[in-house]
Design an enzyme around this catalytic site. Sequence first.
Site, PDB file in Angstrom:
ATOM      1  N   GLY A 126      67.972  56.215   9.156  1.00  0.00           N
ATOM      2  CA  GLY A 126      68.947  57.284   9.033  1.00  0.00           C
ATOM      3  C   GLY A 126      70.405  56.919   9.165  1.00  0.00           C
ATOM      4  O   GLY A 126      71.260  57.538   8.540  1.00  0.00           O
TER       5      GLY A 126
ATOM      6  N   ASP B 118      72.218  58.007  13.610  1.00  0.00           N
ATOM      7  CA  ASP B 118      72.527  59.143  12.746  1.00  0.00           C
ATOM      8  C   ASP B 118      72.588  60.438  13.548  1.00  0.00           C
ATOM      9  O   ASP B 118      73.524  61.218  13.423  1.00  0.00           O
ATOM     10  CB  ASP B 118      71.533  59.259  11.589  1.00  0.00           C
TER      11      ASP B 118
ATOM     12  N   GLU C 171      68.882  63.616  19.414  1.00  0.00           N
ATOM     13  CA  GLU C 171      68.264  64.876  19.796  1.00  0.00           C
ATOM     14  C   GLU C 171      67.620  64.705  21.170  1.00  0.00           C
ATOM     15  O   GLU C 171      68.277  64.933  22.175  1.00  0.00           O
ATOM     16  CB  GLU C 171      67.260  65.317  18.729  1.00  0.00           C
TER      17      GLU C 171
END
Length: 180
Positions: free
Chosen positions: A49, A104, A107
């Site tokens: 990513g 990227d 979370e």
Amino acid sequence: MQKRVQLHDKAFELSIPQTEIQEHVRKIAARLNADYAGKHPVILAMLNGAFMFCADLVRELTFPCEIHFTRFSSYSGTQSTGQVTEIIGLECDVKGRDVIIVEDIVETGLTLKALLEKLHLQNAASANICSMFFKPTCLKTNITVEYPAMVIPDDFIVGYGLDYNEAGRELKDIYTLVQQ
């Protein structure tokens, strides 16, 4: 710029245009340039990513650096599995080196926690996280994202390197999952 895209079985709507993304890349690069002036850190980009963000970011950096890649996985579809798998390991010597981890999106932080532990065991002088996108409400670990380019809500996004089951990475803008 498309207003809506269909990837596999899901629809996504435009939420962050490329111009806004690039503005945030330049701002975070300016912070890194100030903090790493006179240093020669290792840039450790997280595949797959972060490849777009890393490429744009390093073009804005004014200090010398080495660029390496690693790959961990913890996602299936739109959800984290909670299990971190190392796919491509650390292939450079970080002993005594400053490391900037380029991600990227952050979370849960589970992947980064595993990588930070590995860097600590290999005696990196420092390890700081630079992430294009950061969802602080999703964080499940005690890590610090020192350089978040954008803090975003807990929505599933694609584009600018981020994917949904390997689709959408090539999109220049960010699109948010449409709840159906």
